[in-house]
Design an enzyme around this catalytic site. Structure first.
Site, PDB file in Angstrom:
ATOM      1  N   ASP A  53      18.713  -2.519 -25.742  1.00 23.94           N
ATOM      2  CA  ASP A  53      18.864  -2.382 -27.316  1.00 23.94           C
ATOM      3  C   ASP A  53      20.097  -1.767 -27.610  1.00 23.94           C
ATOM      4  OD1 ASP A  53      15.964  -3.454 -28.259  1.00 23.94           O
ATOM      5  OD2 ASP A  53      15.847  -2.442 -26.278  1.00 23.94           O
ATOM      6  N   ASP A  80      24.976   2.270 -25.338  1.00 20.39           N
ATOM      7  CA  ASP A  80      25.355   2.539 -26.898  1.00 20.39           C
ATOM      8  C   ASP A  80      24.808   4.029 -27.405  1.00 20.39           C
ATOM      9  OD1 ASP A  80      22.822   1.855 -29.012  1.00 20.39           O
ATOM     10  OD2 ASP A  80      22.617   1.307 -26.983  1.00 20.39           O
ATOM     11  N   ASP A 131      22.183  -1.110 -20.554  1.00 19.34           N
ATOM     12  CA  ASP A 131      21.170  -1.038 -21.368  1.00 19.34           C
ATOM     13  C   ASP A 131      20.794  -2.142 -22.105  1.00 19.34           C
ATOM     14  OD1 ASP A 131      19.460   0.364 -23.155  1.00 19.34           O
ATOM     15  OD2 ASP A 131      21.130   0.554 -24.695  1.00 19.34           O
TER      16      ASP A 131
END
Length: 256
Positions: A22, A200, A20
């Site tokens: 961001d 996240d 990922d």
């Protein structure tokens, strides 16, 4: 609840790495266009791409063009827009899109609703995904969630609400990061390797599930729990350090 261990440094020939952006590779910014990827991280990714024989992909909520701008000059295989835009190693693009009239209606409703909520703004993604951001106005969280649910309910079944870190996103149905990971794992050079997904947010959980179902590993960044992840890194800074180590390490193999 026991603490999750950090991820191993697998042997490069065995690994397929999914990442990922961001909140994982880089810290969040107040607005998506304020994010920058440090040059050393780009260098580490370029080394990893070579070490992994191309089995490195990004799975991001960003549209593909935005992800490419952040990672330039790299153009990695990708599952962008939560899997709605997929790019294979050979550059082949696949897009899952709702009917244009429905997308236009959702866009207009998001913009009208956000205009009535101080501190909330709309991020339009490739004209098919629409994110309602409230990072600068956390008190608007409930109002944004209610607005997103109301808009999705009038989208004729073509959209669902994907919640994330200070964002509620109107996302077309049909794909997610898990389906993108699974699709890429069926292609060369990912096929036959052990997948590892690093992410996240709630949007990364489907990819965590997919990686584990394929015998791989899931790495959560930060303290969000519960999760199906098997390993953890504390922050994007820790992720960048792990990537730098992985880019140069000989690797000890993925544990069973």
């Amino acid at each position: 609840m026991s603490a999750l261990p950090p991820p191993p440094l697998p042997a490069a020939p065995s690994l397929a790495l999914f990442l990922d952006i961001d909140g994982t590779l880089v810290e969040f910014a107040d607005r998506p266009d304020g994010v920058r990827v440090p040059k050393p991280a780009i260098t580490a990714l370029a080394h990893l791409q070579r070490r992994l024989g191309g089995a490195l992909a990004v799975l991001s909520g960003r549209e593909l063009a935005a992800a490419d701008r952040l990672l330039a000059p790299l153009q990695l295989p990708a599952g962008a827009l939560h899997g709605l835009q997929r790019r294979a190693v050979d550059g082949t693009l696949t897009t899952t899109a709702p009917p244009p009239l429905v997308a236009g209606r959702v866009d207009a409703a998001c913009r009208a609703g956000a205009a009535a909520l101080d501190g909330v703004f709309v991020e339009a993604k490739a004209g098919i995904g629409f994110a309602l951001h409230y990072r600068g106005a956390p008190a608007q969280a409930e109002a944004v969630r209610a607005l997103a649910a109301e808009i999705a309910a009038t989208a004729d079944g073509h959209y669902l609400v994907q919640h994330g870190d200070c964002v509620a996103e109107l996302k077309p149905v049909g794909q997610d990061k898990g389906s993108a990971l699974a699709a890429l794992m069926q292609t060369s050079p990912f096929r036959g390797r052990v997948p590892m997904m690093i992410g996240d947010d709630l949007t990364d959980e489907p990819a965590f599930v997919a990686a584990r179902e394929l015998g791989g590993h899931a790495v959560i960044v930060g303290g969000r729990r519960p999760t199906v992840a098997t390993h953890a890194l504390a922050s994007p800074t820790a992720v960048r350090a792990w990537l730098a180590a992985m880019a140069t390490a000989r690797g000890s193999g993925v544990p069973a």
